[in-house]
Design an enzyme around this catalytic site. Structure first.
Site, short mmCIF file in Angstrom:
data_model
loop_
_atom_site.label_atom_id
_atom_site.label_comp_id
_atom_site.label_asym_id
_atom_site.label_seq_id
_atom_site.Cartn_x
_atom_site.Cartn_y
_atom_site.Cartn_z
N LEU A 1 13.10 0.86 32.06
CA LEU A 1 13.60 0.93 33.22
C LEU A 1 15.01 1.47 33.32
CD1 LEU A 1 11.60 -1.67 33.11
CD2 LEU A 1 13.34 -2.93 34.42
N HIS B 1 17.55 -2.39 48.63
CA HIS B 1 15.92 -2.19 48.78
C HIS B 1 15.71 -1.49 50.16
CE1 HIS B 1 15.66 -5.15 45.47
NE2 HIS B 1 14.63 -4.49 45.20
N ASP C 1 17.08 3.28 46.27
CA ASP C 1 18.62 2.64 46.06
C ASP C 1 18.92 2.70 44.67
OD1 ASP C 1 18.38 0.34 48.52
OD2 ASP C 1 16.37 0.98 47.88
N TYR C 2 17.89 2.97 43.94
CA TYR C 2 18.48 3.17 42.28
C TYR C 2 18.25 4.55 41.86
CZ TYR C 2 17.80 -1.76 43.04
OH TYR C 2 17.91 -3.08 43.33
N ILE C 3 18.17 5.64 42.83
CA ILE C 3 18.15 6.86 42.47
C ILE C 3 19.41 7.56 42.19
CG2 ILE C 3 18.14 8.19 44.68
CD1 ILE C 3 16.08 9.81 43.62
N PHE C 4 20.74 6.64 42.72
CA PHE C 4 21.87 7.30 42.71
C PHE C 4 22.32 7.65 41.58
CE2 PHE C 4 21.18 5.60 46.74
CZ PHE C 4 21.69 6.51 47.63
N GLN D 1 11.57 3.61 41.42
CA GLN D 1 11.18 2.47 42.44
C GLN D 1 11.46 2.17 43.62
OE1 GLN D 1 11.08 -1.57 40.50
NE2 GLN D 1 8.69 -1.16 40.18
N PHE D 2 12.76 2.44 43.95
CA PHE D 2 13.29 2.22 45.36
C PHE D 2 14.50 3.37 45.28
CE2 PHE D 2 11.50 -1.99 44.83
CZ PHE D 2 10.96 -2.14 46.24
N GLU E 1 16.02 5.01 35.08
CA GLU E 1 16.12 6.08 36.18
C GLU E 1 16.55 7.40 35.79
OE1 GLU E 1 17.63 3.28 36.74
OE2 GLU E 1 16.23 2.12 38.28
#
Lengths: 351, 396
Positions: free
Chosen positions: A51, A121, A78-81, A75-76, A53
């Site tokens: 887990l 999300h 929102d977690y790419i930042f 996965q979303f 990114e």
């Protein structure tokens, strides 16, 4: 008809067999889950990652540097930042090396609201992505386009960001993917993993064929004369619905599905707006420095004297997040009534 | 040319980079440096018990019995390349001081560690050869791999002929696809993650090639370093990687103690069951032997290995901190040169000849590079996308 999750799965399976796709990876992407939206079930090359990114994007960059094709998933969005500097590096590697190292990698990530996903999300990433140079950025609104854009992304020698409108993952289209069984139940039986024990399950893949949607090309989804609505992803379907409703009232709306954020189909926009004299851009990323503002800037610069009304943008409100309660989400992301009203206002505006 | 518009020294005092740091390792307290040096030696002594090293595949003379049984030829080759790299870096600094470049960063003082890496790497292009994910103190490695001095000078002087970046990036930001040299980046630590991907592809190719990653001690604070340890060591999914850290005890102006609670950075690798050791990176023989052992281990097992090399930083962080010579730290070239002379493997006269030969070569290369062209303004749009596909929105 396949839904978008199934279409993505079919595209990845086709690419494993025909486009030398070697790795499909991300959190929960491999067995047993096959992706939180089931878009990677049954694939030979899919695997689960830590887990992490940054590790996922780094791994994709290294695989691409070694010359192999891969699709990595965040996965979303929102977690790419926390990967944004890696995305910058992936985008500038070819330029910084004066053309020596291209990175043929695809990153896909679900975007947008519409599933009551609360603060983390529901983010959008299209406007952010438009500022990461060296990437191509695409976003389908139908399963067939998802299939065609994903094949184009995997074949492309550049990094490509494939944005998946998460609210559309279970939405079916009205066009078959070439080679797709026409019976939805048959398709489901063959490529959807069963509930429960999946340890012995294998997908029975239909022989789909190559179908490419050229990156940088939009699509006119509704022909019209009085106003041009440019949208992409989830809100494109809303724009279509509104155009159909207004048509019954005698209002003629032209709808463009941009499909590619960068590069984008300026010829299509320019031709349409030159004809209608009115334009509304709709998307759900936040409104300040929204990508739609760039399109409006260009409309003003190149079509100013042909405009009959002020160009308008409807986008997500400039607040830090999308609240969970429906009152909060609906007040934050563009809603159908708001878009419809704006179309009518623009049409009634007199120069 | 830059030098014709700005007087010498202007950039040091008033330029964008000169203003960045007015202090440096050279101006920081000598007692700190001496303390760090003493600690470095003590830690290396501790670690050496865990990693007795011998190289079996090289011939040695009687004179080199205490030099790891390396052959005289290898010992002299290493000294030669170390000097060549140092001469080049000092030339780059002179180019900066002459106002012919905007910024210098590099690796003088880290030659005893960098040269053996370059000598031992399986050089070539593609997954059947080693990939090298280096940071901006890697000139010694590339010199050892055969990079011409002039190519580094072209990069330093932003010439259009710069084969790494075409005049687009800083000194020491090399990129040589023909030797699997991944692009060096300014953000520190990112190479630790990217190396995972090349190692993954190499493992799939099954050719016993490895991915070598280098970085500084300060960069280990970045999350990518942790990512590297985690992904490289997953059970039954281990990756063929040589993970290394050049610990020069400084991160720009932050001391080792200001960042690290761990005794050795190598201890972190042990937590992931990664084979790990600490070496004296100022000793090219110890470095060579350790690198060879670990590379052999990785090629044989497909598993990662970790080396922390304690090194010196002889010219500070970069030109932003003055790029002045530090005299309080060990100079690995002087130490090694003295050793080879004392053992009569080489004479002082021969050593001097190596220095002067490379100084002439560097000067000549500078003069040649100076006359080469500059990148054009129009070229900014080149290579945004592959095959020069248009990326300018004005032309969509």
């Amino acid at each position: 008809m396949a839904n978008m999750a199934q279409a993505i799965r079919l595209a990845l399976n086709y690419s494993e067999k025909n486009l030398q796709l070697k790795d499909v990876f991300g959190q929960d992407v491999g067995a047993p889950l096959g992706g939180v939206f089931t878009a990677t079930q049954g694939l030979k090359t899919s695997w689960n990652t830590p887990l992490d990114e940054r590790g996922i994007i780094s791994m994709a960059m290294g695989i691409a540097m070694a010359g192999d094709r891969c699709v990595a998933e965040i996965q979303f969005c929102d977690y790419i930042f926390n990967t944004i500097d890696l995305l910058k590096i992936a985008g500038n590697t070819l330029w910084c090396t004066n053309g020596q190292y291209n990175l043929p990698m695809t990153v896909m990530t679900p975007v947008g609201a519409g599933i009551r996903g609360s603060v983390y999300h529901s983010h959008s990433f299209d406007s952010w992505a438009s500022r990461i140079q060296g990437w191509k950025v695409v976003m389908p609104s139908t399963p067939l386009d998802a299939y065609g854009l994903l094949l184009s992304a995997i074949k492309d020698p550049n990094p490509v960001l494939f944005l998946k409108p998460k609210a559309l993952m279970r939405v079916r289209g009205d066009e078959l993917i070439p080679g797709e069984p026409s019976d939805e139940k048959e398709l489901k039986m063959r490529i959807d993993a069963p509930i429960g024990d999946r340890s012995k399950w294998k997908a029975d893949w239909p022989q789909t064929t190559e179908y490419l949607v050229e990156i940088g090309k939009g699509k006119i989804t509704r022909q019209g004369e009085q106003i041009t609505v440019v949208s992409w992803g989830r809100h494109l379907l809303l724009a279509n619905e509104i155009a159909d409703e207004l048509k019954a009232d005698g209002v003629s709306v032209e709808v463009i599905d941009l499909r590619s954020i960068y590069p984008y189909d300026w010829d299509m926009i320019k031709t349409s707006v030159a004809k209608t004299g009115r334009v509304l851009i709709v998307n759900e990323d936040t409104e300040v420095t929204n990508f739609g503002e760039h399109l409006i800037y260009r409309v003003v610069q190149e079509l100013f004297y042909q405009l009959l009304a002020r160009p308008r943008l409807i986008a997500g409100k400039n607040v830090p997040g999308i609240g969970l309660h429906p009152n909060l989400e609906d007040a934050t992301v563009p809603q159908k009534a708001e878009i419809k009203s704006a179309i009518l206002e623009i049409i009634e505006e007199v120069p | 040319m830059f030098s014709s518009r700005l007087p010498l020294g202007f950039r040091l005092k008033n330029g964008a980079w000169g203003a960045f740091l007015s202090y440096s390792k050279t101006t920081s307290s000598k007692s700190n440096s001496a303390k760090a040096e003493a600690k470095k030696k003590s830690l290396i002594k501790m670690s050496s018990k865990k990693a007795p090293a011998t190289a079996k595949s090289v011939k040695s003379s009687a004179s080199s019995q205490s030099l790891g049984q390396l052959s005289d030829k290898t010992l002299i080759q290493m000294l030669d390349l170390m000097i060549k790299s140092r001469v080049l870096e000092e030339r780059l600094i002179k180019i900066y001081r002459a106002g012919e470049s905007y910024f210098w960063i590099g690796g003088p003082g880290e030659e005893a560690w960098g040269v053996p890496i370059g000598l031992l790497a399986n050089k070539g292009q593609g997954v059947k050869h080693d990939f090298l994910h280096l940071h901006y103190r890697c000139t010694p490695t590339l010199i050892a791999m055969g990079m011409p001095m002039k190519d580094s000078i072209r990069l330093m002087m932003n010439r259009v002929t710069d084969p790494s970046t075409g005049g687009r990036n800083f000194s020491n930001h090399y990129c040589i696809p023909e030797m699997n040299i991944a692009p060096v980046t300014s953000p520190i630590g990112v190479q630790y993650g990217i190396a995972l991907g090349t190692a993954h592809a190499q493992k799939r190719a099954g050719a016993k090639a490895i991915s070598i990653v280098t970085g500084g001690d300060a960069g280990t604070a970045e999350g990518d370093f942790a990512s590297c340890l985690i992904w490289a060591s997953r059970k039954d999914n281990e990756l063929p990687m040589l993970i290394t850290v050049q610990n020069n005890y400084w991160g720009i102006s932050t001391s080792y103690e200001g960042q690290h609670g761990e005794t050795n950075i190598a201890d972190r690798a042990r937590g992931f069951n990664i084979r790990s050791r600490v070496v004296n990176g100022n000793d090219p023989v110890e470095s060579y032997i350790a690198l060879k052992e670990e590379m052999d281990y990785i090629r044989k097992t497909g598993k990662p290995s970790f080396i922390e090399a304690k090194v010196s930083r002889l010219y500070g962080h970069s030109s932003a901190s003055g790029a002045n010579l530090v005299t309080s730290e060990e100079d690995c070239i002087k130490s090694f040169s003295d050793k080879l002379v004392s053992k009569k493997i080489i004479t002082e006269k021969e050593v001097k000849a190596i220095w002067s030969g490379y100084e002439e070569e560097a000067l000549r290369a500078t003069e040649e590079a100076r006359g080469e062209g500059s990148p054009t303004s129009e070229s900014i749009w080149d290579h945004v996308f592959a095959d020069n596909e248009n990326s300018d929105w004005r032309k969509f």
